[in-house]
Scaffold this active site. Structure first.
Site, PDB file in Angstrom:
ATOM      1  N   ASP A 207       0.857  -1.186   0.000  1.00 22.90           N
ATOM      2  CA  ASP A 207       0.000   0.000   0.000  1.00 22.90           C
ATOM      3  C   ASP A 207       0.893   1.237   0.000  1.00 22.90           C
ATOM      4  O   ASP A 207       2.124   1.113  -0.011  1.00 22.90           O
ATOM      5  CB  ASP A 207      -0.969  -0.008   1.208  1.00 22.90           C
TER       6      ASP A 207
ATOM      7  N   HIS B 117      -2.997   2.994  -4.684  1.00 23.71           N
ATOM      8  CA  HIS B 117      -2.316   2.602  -3.445  1.00 23.71           C
ATOM      9  C   HIS B 117      -0.898   2.099  -3.763  1.00 23.71           C
ATOM     10  O   HIS B 117      -0.454   1.073  -3.258  1.00 23.71           O
ATOM     11  CB  HIS B 117      -3.125   1.542  -2.690  1.00 23.71           C
TER      12      HIS B 117
ATOM     13  N   GLU C 180      -9.863   2.586  -5.183  1.00 24.34           N
ATOM     14  CA  GLU C 180      -9.426   3.938  -4.833  1.00 24.34           C
ATOM     15  C   GLU C 180      -8.201   4.408  -5.630  1.00 24.34           C
ATOM     16  O   GLU C 180      -7.174   4.732  -5.049  1.00 24.34           O
ATOM     17  CB  GLU C 180      -9.118   3.999  -3.326  1.00 24.34           C
TER      18      GLU C 180
HETATM   19  C1  ACM Z   1     -10.896  -0.523   0.777  1.00 22.13           C
HETATM   20  O1  ACM Z   1     -11.343  -0.498   1.939  1.00 22.13           O
HETATM   21  N1  ACM Z   1     -10.300   0.526   0.245  1.00 22.13           N
HETATM   22  C2  ACM Z   1     -11.042  -1.702  -0.058  1.00 22.13           C
END
Ligand code: ACM
Length: 755
Positions: free
Chosen positions: A197, A270, A333
């Site tokens: 991440d 991420h 995201e």
């Molecule tokens: C997430 O909680 N961004 C998958």
């Protein structure tokens, strides 16, 4: 047999065993509850000569039980054929359901039957839970008595998962094994290991040493909460990673417990940690650091050939390590800001006839899917992978509610259910103010327990695509493994029952009873669980009186209304409490003289709208119904830190209109409105409100934030009104650069206080 009988039987058994002989009371408390359980008179006795009788079909399970018993009884266990004084394993082809087993115990033997090693393994887990909890640690004591039972068992879902984020905070191999052991105890079979991440890359990739040197470490870390202003940071270097050797060790450990590990390598978003190590993987080429705070970052992978080569090489090493049929490639995201201005990204869009950046993300995922498929594996992605077109063989992990699950299942794709509303164990589990800081939200044990992973919109045929549920542990606010355990337990127990136990066998009262007993087992296992069983819960009944409830009704509730703390001589709660004036209720659970639960405090505000009629033109989102429209004028303010409690109503993207009609005309001087404001969780207060009354034609637009979560309308109208209307537009689409950019914002509204 329903789980309710289970309690009854265990009590009867206690009586029998007390009167028959000097056998310590035997209690049965199995989590997750089995498909069927019959308790018979008598017990099986493990003594120094008890054997294990092997069949070659179940080597893993037999070895696992043997090791457990050898440690706990401090003796070696012989495996040879016998029919008396034996734990006997038998292959039984008539047991056809995957992972199913039967377990019969009587005075002569414990007989375990299964047709798979996994089935035998779950029988072993049940057997261990039938043993006294003291045996979770070596006690060196025999004989050991086990109740005589007949159990038939099989899981409801084939996928029973727990996730752990090791990027935001890192946990050592010893803890990962402890977590996996607990999953195995609860008959879970899938560990989703979130390895990369923005805040740290945690798996050794030999071809890319800078992932270890640079991407694995951040220079500082956000302290306090993301929503705090100003944000403060500690400036300690933080990080580390798992070597491939350690990863292999963990995989082998999990395999011996019938747990598949699904590695997650996030893309295209991420990705800031990887881009910090290799700036050429980003679209700007600029140097960046590993992220030091939480959230969503604009540095995402650029869709150029160098990136695809990098990711393929990374996945080669990952797939070499992990035998999992699934590889999780993230997909959530990913802000498209940089792609919009990148020549490379725009060229890929043009060359491939793509419509926009959403289709470019889909192109990215589909290209990676093709690669993963070419190695004989399948991808899992978060539900954003539906946007711009779903990759042909992908399994979808539905997290932003269940709409993604419905869409994917209807399109014939498999789905894993992890909606934030029921599966995010980083949310608060108690309304107590002294809970350790969490990301927000409110997900108490009961809500997890009542999760139904099958969305109502699906036909029986479509529902077959729901593989099962998963609890997620994101660790922004969990700096230690103790803290992870606190957030995971007991909610993981509830999730195990959601995943394993047939819906008709679930029973919350029985579950709570078993959790209370399970505390002792978790104590022996040194698991730092949260204990909220003795907390009180309050709600209004239909007569607008306030009811108090405890999960453990065999204890007393005592309370005061004058602001003092209740003692063992305070008023005993016998009936709901009328609400006719401002008051402060303080209450607690008592076991005779001793207070055993935390203090419960509730303020009641008897304002002018209490008892009026209220309607809203939209239903709140099904995951955040609060106490319905009436809850907006019930005199109780929702928590300032848990928007999922019984007071806050959540609306996702809707504009709402609220109408309040008073019993008789009233003068209004001021209205206090409460909106939750948590951009980190996609929750935004509206930018303005329109106020209307029948007596005063025309509209007034207001919005003045006064204090935390409160917005005051100072009303400058002459005379009294019979009714009012509040028009509350949604904030709109979350802007670029913010968490959840591009998604609809949530509106959370609570008490409308009229003075
Ligand atoms: C997430 O909680 N961004 C998958």
């Amino acid at each position: 047999m329903s789980a309710r009988f289970l309690i009854l039987y265990s009590l009867i058994l206690t009586l029998l065993s007390c009167t028959e002989q000097e056998v310590k009371p035997l209690r049965i408390s199995i989590i997750p509850a089995p498909q069927s359980l019959l308790v018979n008179p008598g017990y099986f006795t493990i003594d120094p000569s008890t054997l294990i009788s092997n069949t070659d079909d179940f080597t893993h399970s037999v070895d696992f039980l043997k090791s457990f018993l050898e440690v706990t009884t401090n003796r070696s266990w012989e495996t040879k054929y016998a029919t008396e004084n034996v734990i006997l394993f038998e292959y039984d082809a008539s047991i056809t359901a995957a992972e199913a087993y039967t377990l019969e115990s009587n005075a002569q033997q414990i007989l375990i039957k299964a047709s798979t090693d996994a089935g035998a393994f779950y029988a072993v887990q049940t057997l261990i839970q039938l043993l006294p909890f003291e045996l979770e640690k070596p006690v060196n004591a025999q004989p050991i008595h086990l109740p005589a039972v007949s159990i038939k068992d099989q899981p409801r879902f084939s996928y029973r998962g727990m996730h752990l984020d090791v990027s935001r905070h890192l946990f050592d191999v010893e803890f990962i094994k402890k977590y996996i052991d607990a999953m195995a105890m609860l008959k879970m079979n899938s560990f989703h290991w979130h390895l990369t991440d923005d805040q740290g890359w945690r798996i050794e990739i030999k071809k890319y040493p800078k992932l270890q040197e640079i991407a694995a470490y951040r220079d500082s870390t956000l302290m306090g909460h993301y929503n705090d202003s100003p944000r403060l940071y500690n400036d300690k270097k933080y990080g580390g990673f798992y070597t491939q050797e350690e990863v292999r060790e963990v995989i082998a450990f999990a395999k011996a417990r019938h747990i598949n590990i699904i590695p997650e390598i996030e893309m295209p978003g991420h990705a800031q940690a990887a881009i910090a190590a290799y700036p050429e993987l980003g679209c700007t080429g600029n140097e960046t650091g590993v992220a030091t705070e939480w959230g969503v970052f604009e540095n995402i992978y650029c869709p150029n050939e160098a990136t695809f080569t990098f990711l393929e090489n990374v996945l080669d090493e990952v797939m070499e390590l992990f035998p999992s049929p699934y590889i999780h490639i993230g997909g959530d995201e990913a802000p498209k800001t940089q792609w919009k201005t990148s020549d490379i990204a725009q060229q890929v869009i043009k060359e491939n006839g793509l419509k926009d950046e959403a289709e470019l993300q889909s192109y990215f995922i589909q290209r990676m899917e093709k690669y993963v498929n070419s190695k004989g594996r399948n991808i899992i992605g978060w539900d954003e992978i539906l946007e711009g077109g779903l990759a042909p063989n992908a399994t979808v992990m539905s997290w932003r509610g269940t709409a993604g699950a419905v869409e994917a299942a209807k399109a014939g794709h498999d789905v894993i259910m992890t909606p934030t509303s029921h599966c995010y164990f980083d949310y608060y589990q108690s309304e107590n103010d002294d809970e350790p800081t969490a990301i927000g939200g409110f997900l108490p044990l009961e809500k997890v327990y009542h999760f139904n992973p099958i969305p109502k919109e699906l036909t029986a045929e479509e529902a077959k695509h729901i593989l099962g549920p998963q609890g997620n542990i994101w660790t922004e606010y969990m700096t230690t493994s103790d803290q992870v355990e606190y957030m995971a337990f007991p909610r993981m127990l509830a999730m195990s029952e959601v995943a394993w136990t047939a819906a008709e066998n679930k029973d919350y009262a029985s579950f709570i009873n078993r959790v209370e007993y399970f505390h002792k087992r978790m104590d022996e296992m040194d698991i730092n669980y949260a204990n909220h069983l003795c907390e009180l819960k309050g709600s209004f009944n239909e007569s607008q009186e306030y009811e108090l409830q405890t999960l453990l009704p065999h204890y007393d509730i005592r309370y005061t209304l004058d602001g003092t703390e209740p003692t063992a001589t305070a008023t005993l709660y016998k009936a709901p409490i009328p609400f006719t004036a401002n008051m402060t209720l303080k209450a607690a659970v008592f076991n005779e003289e001793k207070q055993i639960g935390r203090l419960f405090t509730q303020e009641f505000l008897y304002h002018k709208a209490v008892g009026a009629n209220i309607s809203i033109n939209k239903e709140p989102h099904k995951s955040y119904p609060g106490s319905g429209a009436a809850g907006l004028i019930n005199g109780i303010k929702g928590s300032d830190s848990r928007y999922g409690d019984s007071e806050w109503l959540g609306f996702w993207g809707d504009d709402i209109e609220i109408e309040i009609t008073f019993k008789e005309s009233i003068e209004i001087n001021e209205i206090e409105l409460r909106f939750y404001n948590a951009p980190g969780q996609w929750i935004y207060a509206p930018t303005h409100i329109v106020y209307l009354t029948s007596e005063m034609p025309g509209e007034k637009v207001y919005m003045e934030k006064s204090k935390e979560n409160s917005y005051n309308l100072k009303i400058d109208q002459p005379g009294a009104v019979d009714s009012i209307k509040l028009v509350i537009p949604n904030y709109g689409i979350i802007p670029d650069g913010k968490q959840g950019a591009g998604n609809k914002a949530w509106t959370f509204i609570d008490e409308i206080i009229i003075n």
